[in-house]
Design a protein around this motif. Structure first.
Motif, PDB file in Angstrom:
ATOM      1  N   ALA A 113     -41.875 -10.246  -7.354  1.00 35.84           N
ATOM      2  CA  ALA A 113     -42.887  -9.612  -7.750  1.00 35.84           C
ATOM      3  C   ALA A 113     -43.067  -8.136  -7.662  1.00 35.84           C
ATOM      4  O   ALA A 113     -43.397  -7.425  -8.561  1.00 35.84           O
ATOM      5  CB  ALA A 113     -44.085  -9.911  -6.746  1.00 35.84           C
ATOM      6  N   ASN A 114     -41.937  -7.429  -6.679  1.00 38.94           N
ATOM      7  CA  ASN A 114     -41.875  -6.085  -6.784  1.00 38.94           C
ATOM      8  C   ASN A 114     -41.042  -5.798  -7.855  1.00 38.94           C
ATOM      9  O   ASN A 114     -41.260  -4.709  -8.614  1.00 38.94           O
ATOM     10  CB  ASN A 114     -41.134  -5.887  -5.504  1.00 38.94           C
ATOM     11  N   ALA A 115     -40.056  -6.617  -8.256  1.00 33.66           N
ATOM     12  CA  ALA A 115     -38.971  -6.227  -9.477  1.00 33.66           C
ATOM     13  C   ALA A 115     -40.077  -6.172 -10.704  1.00 33.66           C
ATOM     14  O   ALA A 115     -39.867  -5.589 -11.408  1.00 33.66           O
ATOM     15  CB  ALA A 115     -38.146  -7.146  -9.551  1.00 33.66           C
ATOM     16  N   THR A 116     -40.865  -7.244 -10.892  1.00 29.85           N
ATOM     17  CA  THR A 116     -41.707  -7.317 -11.973  1.00 29.85           C
ATOM     18  C   THR A 116     -42.760  -6.101 -11.950  1.00 29.85           C
ATOM     19  O   THR A 116     -42.949  -5.452 -13.266  1.00 29.85           O
ATOM     20  CB  THR A 116     -42.637  -8.546 -11.950  1.00 29.85           C
ATOM     21  N   ASN A 117     -43.394  -5.695 -10.658  1.00 26.90           N
ATOM     22  CA  ASN A 117     -44.123  -4.559 -11.012  1.00 26.90           C
ATOM     23  C   ASN A 117     -43.438  -3.421 -11.235  1.00 26.90           C
ATOM     24  O   ASN A 117     -43.925  -2.610 -12.029  1.00 26.90           O
ATOM     25  CB  ASN A 117     -44.857  -4.479  -9.430  1.00 26.90           C
ATOM     26  N   SER A 118     -42.161  -3.084 -10.980  1.00 26.18           N
ATOM     27  CA  SER A 118     -41.288  -1.990 -11.042  1.00 26.18           C
ATOM     28  C   SER A 118     -41.019  -2.059 -12.502  1.00 26.18           C
ATOM     29  O   SER A 118     -41.244  -0.906 -13.088  1.00 26.18           O
ATOM     30  CB  SER A 118     -39.909  -1.967 -10.291  1.00 26.18           C
ATOM     31  N   VAL A 123     -42.055  -0.067 -17.831  1.00 23.27           N
ATOM     32  CA  VAL A 123     -42.357  -0.170 -19.432  1.00 23.27           C
ATOM     33  C   VAL A 123     -43.682   0.697 -19.704  1.00 23.27           C
ATOM     34  O   VAL A 123     -43.879   1.363 -20.756  1.00 23.27           O
ATOM     35  CB  VAL A 123     -42.551  -1.535 -19.450  1.00 23.27           C
ATOM     36  N   GLU A 124     -44.389   0.540 -18.727  1.00 22.19           N
ATOM     37  CA  GLU A 124     -45.767   1.573 -18.956  1.00 22.19           C
ATOM     38  C   GLU A 124     -45.362   2.956 -19.088  1.00 22.19           C
ATOM     39  O   GLU A 124     -45.914   3.469 -20.094  1.00 22.19           O
ATOM     40  CB  GLU A 124     -46.684   1.316 -18.079  1.00 22.19           C
ATOM     41  N   GLY A 127     -43.784   3.392 -22.474  1.00 18.95           N
ATOM     42  CA  GLY A 127     -45.154   3.408 -23.511  1.00 18.95           C
ATOM     43  C   GLY A 127     -45.666   4.736 -23.421  1.00 18.95           C
ATOM     44  O   GLY A 127     -46.096   5.197 -24.554  1.00 18.95           O
ATOM     45  N   GLU A 128     -46.009   5.273 -22.247  1.00 13.70           N
ATOM     46  CA  GLU A 128     -46.900   6.693 -22.217  1.00 13.70           C
ATOM     47  C   GLU A 128     -45.931   7.730 -23.020  1.00 13.70           C
ATOM     48  O   GLU A 128     -46.534   8.281 -23.675  1.00 13.70           O
ATOM     49  CB  GLU A 128     -47.227   6.794 -20.914  1.00 13.70           C
ATOM     50  N   LYS A 129     -44.539   7.475 -22.598  1.00 10.80           N
ATOM     51  CA  LYS A 129     -43.928   8.955 -23.098  1.00 10.80           C
ATOM     52  C   LYS A 129     -43.934   8.556 -24.808  1.00 10.80           C
ATOM     53  O   LYS A 129     -43.784   9.550 -25.483  1.00 10.80           O
ATOM     54  CB  LYS A 129     -42.528   8.810 -22.483  1.00 10.80           C
ATOM     55  N   MET A 130     -43.741   7.324 -25.234  1.00 15.25           N
ATOM     56  CA  MET A 130     -43.620   7.099 -26.462  1.00 15.25           C
ATOM     57  C   MET A 130     -45.139   7.690 -27.401  1.00 15.25           C
ATOM     58  O   MET A 130     -44.936   8.106 -28.562  1.00 15.25           O
ATOM     59  CB  MET A 130     -43.601   5.516 -26.899  1.00 15.25           C
TER      60      MET A 130
END
Length: 135
Positions: A113-118, A123-124, A127-130
């Motif tokens: 779960a921590n890895a998925t959250n990280s 990715v988020e 995406g913001e940077k893009m």
């Protein structure tokens, strides 16, 4: 009578007069009877001692058998107790392994779960940077 017969008769009278007289304390028994009685008494005593020795040996064998039986019973009880302790220890060890497996599985879930959250946060951010770059 001839000389030999007279000599034999005199010899028998001499023996009867000296060695075959009845005992002073019991006028009905002679030396041969006393000797026979002594032999009978000796045989009876030997038989009694043999019976007593046999009885003592039998009692000793019975006591030894009882001791062996008691030792066997104690050994069986000890084996049963050791088996029970081993089974209890194995049951306890199994319970510990199951608990540790549950805890490890929970740790894996939390780690995933921590890895998925990280990964989701990364990715988020990407995406913001893009989006920022495309403006």
């Amino acid at each position: 009578m001839n000389k030999t017969a007279i000599s034999a008769l005199m010899f028998a009278v001499a023996i009867a007069a000296t060695g075959c007289k009845k005992a002073d304390n019991d006028p009905s028994t002679g030396p041969a009877q006393e000797a026979g009685k002594a032999i009978d008494n000796t045989a009876a005593n030997a038989a009694q001692e043999t019976r007593e020795a046999t009885a003592a040996a039998g009692a000793a064998a019975e006591r030894a058998g009882d001791r062996i039986e008691n030792a066997t019973d104690r050994a069986a009880a000890n084996v049963d107790a050791a088996t029970d302790r081993a089974a209890a220890n194995m049951k306890e060890a199994g319970a510990e392994i199951r608990q540790e497996s549950r805890e490890a599985a929970q740790d894996v879930k939390e780690g995933a779960a921590n890895a998925t959250n990280s990964a989701g946060k990364a990715v988020e951010r990407a995406g913001e940077k893009m989006q920022d770059a495309s403006k």
